[in-house]
Design an enzyme around this catalytic site. Structure first.
Site, mmCIF file in Angstrom:
data_model
loop_
_atom_site.group_PDB
_atom_site.id
_atom_site.type_symbol
_atom_site.label_atom_id
_atom_site.label_comp_id
_atom_site.label_asym_id
_atom_site.label_seq_id
_atom_site.Cartn_x
_atom_site.Cartn_y
_atom_site.Cartn_z
ATOM 1 N N ARG A 191 2.539 12.093 0.271
ATOM 2 C CA ARG A 191 2.980 11.237 1.376
ATOM 3 C C ARG A 191 1.780 10.654 2.104
ATOM 4 O O ARG A 191 0.767 11.335 2.307
ATOM 5 C CB ARG A 191 3.842 12.040 2.364
ATOM 6 C CG ARG A 191 5.190 12.398 1.781
ATOM 7 C CD ARG A 191 6.168 12.864 2.842
ATOM 8 N NE ARG A 191 7.283 13.535 2.199
ATOM 9 C CZ ARG A 191 8.324 12.921 1.621
ATOM 10 N NH1 ARG A 191 8.399 11.600 1.654
ATOM 11 N NH2 ARG A 191 9.284 13.616 1.041
ATOM 12 N N ASP A 192 1.913 9.377 2.494
ATOM 13 C CA ASP A 192 0.865 8.723 3.270
ATOM 14 C C ASP A 192 0.752 9.392 4.638
ATOM 15 O O ASP A 192 1.759 9.716 5.269
ATOM 16 C CB ASP A 192 1.197 7.233 3.425
ATOM 17 C CG ASP A 192 -0.001 6.420 3.877
ATOM 18 O OD1 ASP A 192 -0.488 5.587 3.087
ATOM 19 O OD2 ASP A 192 -0.459 6.606 5.029
ATOM 20 N N ILE A 193 -0.473 9.592 5.077
ATOM 21 C CA ILE A 193 -0.706 10.285 6.347
ATOM 22 C C ILE A 193 -0.274 9.430 7.535
ATOM 23 O O ILE A 193 -0.043 9.937 8.633
ATOM 24 C CB ILE A 193 -2.203 10.675 6.463
ATOM 25 C CG1 ILE A 193 -2.404 11.850 7.377
ATOM 26 C CG2 ILE A 193 -3.072 9.488 6.857
ATOM 27 C CD1 ILE A 193 -3.776 12.491 7.275
ATOM 28 N N ASN A 241 -2.885 -2.727 -3.168
ATOM 29 C CA ASN A 241 -3.836 -3.606 -2.490
ATOM 30 C C ASN A 241 -5.166 -3.616 -3.235
ATOM 31 O O ASN A 241 -5.566 -2.591 -3.807
ATOM 32 C CB ASN A 241 -4.059 -3.128 -1.054
ATOM 33 C CG ASN A 241 -2.803 -3.233 -0.197
ATOM 34 O OD1 ASN A 241 -2.074 -4.210 -0.309
ATOM 35 N ND2 ASN A 241 -2.557 -2.238 0.629
ATOM 36 N N GLU A 282 -8.146 -0.114 1.832
ATOM 37 C CA GLU A 282 -9.028 0.714 2.679
ATOM 38 C C GLU A 282 -9.620 1.884 1.916
ATOM 39 O O GLU A 282 -10.714 2.342 2.238
ATOM 40 C CB GLU A 282 -8.243 1.243 3.898
ATOM 41 C CG GLU A 282 -7.891 0.150 4.886
ATOM 42 C CD GLU A 282 -6.996 0.626 6.009
ATOM 43 O OE1 GLU A 282 -6.574 1.797 5.997
ATOM 44 O OE2 GLU A 282 -6.716 -0.204 6.892
ATOM 45 N N VAL A 283 -8.876 2.406 0.955
ATOM 46 C CA VAL A 283 -9.351 3.553 0.174
ATOM 47 C C VAL A 283 -9.591 3.056 -1.253
ATOM 48 O O VAL A 283 -8.664 2.577 -1.922
ATOM 49 C CB VAL A 283 -8.332 4.708 0.185
ATOM 50 C CG1 VAL A 283 -8.835 5.862 -0.681
ATOM 51 C CG2 VAL A 283 -8.085 5.184 1.619
ATOM 52 N N HIS A 335 -4.344 2.889 -5.884
ATOM 53 C CA HIS A 335 -3.116 3.630 -5.553
ATOM 54 C C HIS A 335 -1.966 2.659 -5.378
ATOM 55 O O HIS A 335 -2.146 1.517 -4.976
ATOM 56 C CB HIS A 335 -3.304 4.469 -4.280
ATOM 57 C CG HIS A 335 -3.870 3.697 -3.125
ATOM 58 N ND1 HIS A 335 -5.204 3.426 -3.001
ATOM 59 C CD2 HIS A 335 -3.273 3.125 -2.060
ATOM 60 C CE1 HIS A 335 -5.414 2.727 -1.903
ATOM 61 N NE2 HIS A 335 -4.257 2.514 -1.315
ATOM 62 N N HIS A 379 1.528 2.099 -3.304
ATOM 63 C CA HIS A 379 2.348 2.505 -2.161
ATOM 64 C C HIS A 379 3.815 2.391 -2.562
ATOM 65 O O HIS A 379 4.233 1.351 -3.087
ATOM 66 C CB HIS A 379 2.140 1.579 -0.964
ATOM 67 C CG HIS A 379 0.765 1.580 -0.375
ATOM 68 N ND1 HIS A 379 0.462 2.227 0.796
ATOM 69 C CD2 HIS A 379 -0.389 0.998 -0.785
ATOM 70 C CE1 HIS A 379 -0.819 2.030 1.096
ATOM 71 N NE2 HIS A 379 -1.360 1.294 0.148
#
Ligand code: 5GP
Length: 117
Positions: free
Chosen positions: A30-32, A88, A96-97, A101, A103
């Site tokens: 899960r995304d933080i 992205n 950003e990371v 990945h 989403h």
């Protein structure tokens, strides 16, 4: 060698996450900072910084991202209503990371794909 991100540590379980799935190729957690009732990140275990670095050798892992997204969407009860999958890339994509990945976002109507500008 590309520089590791926090996602490599999550994959290796060196730092905690709410992990929903892991196999030899991909990990889902899960995304933080959830942007929707369901917000899960599905990542290849191998460090691929962005979609610019994908190669034919990654086909199986990248295909697995979709298989796992569909499985988690069903488990989360959002498959029938629908959801959005986003990858992205770099600055204009809002990445950003720098560990590729996907989403998985759902659980509410997500509105337009892009804000109007
Ligand atoms: P990007 O903008 O790169 O596509 O998305 C990166 C996502 O990673 C963001 O939605 C952010 O909330 C999430 N994220 C960043 N650091 C962590 C972390 O340490 N743990 C988890 N679970 N998610 C993270």
């Amino acid at each position: 060698m590309p520089e590791e991100t926090i996602f490599s540590k999550i994959i290796r379980k060196e730092i905690p996450s709410e992990m929903l799935y892991q196999d030899d190729l991909v990990t889902a957690f899960r995304d933080i900072n959830a942007q929707a009732p369901t917000h899960v990140l599905i990542v290849p275990n191998k460090l691929i910084p962005t979609t610019n670095e994908v190669s034919a050798a990654d086909e199986q892992a990248l295909g697995r991202l979709f298989i796992v997204a569909a499985k988690i969407a069903k488990e989360e009860g959002i498959a029938a209503d629908g959801y959005r999958l986003i990858v992205n890339c770099n600055d204009h994509g809002g990445q950003e990371v720098f560990h590729l990945h996907m989403h998985l976002l759902g659980g509410r109507k997500l509105g337009r794909m892009l804000p109007q500008s």
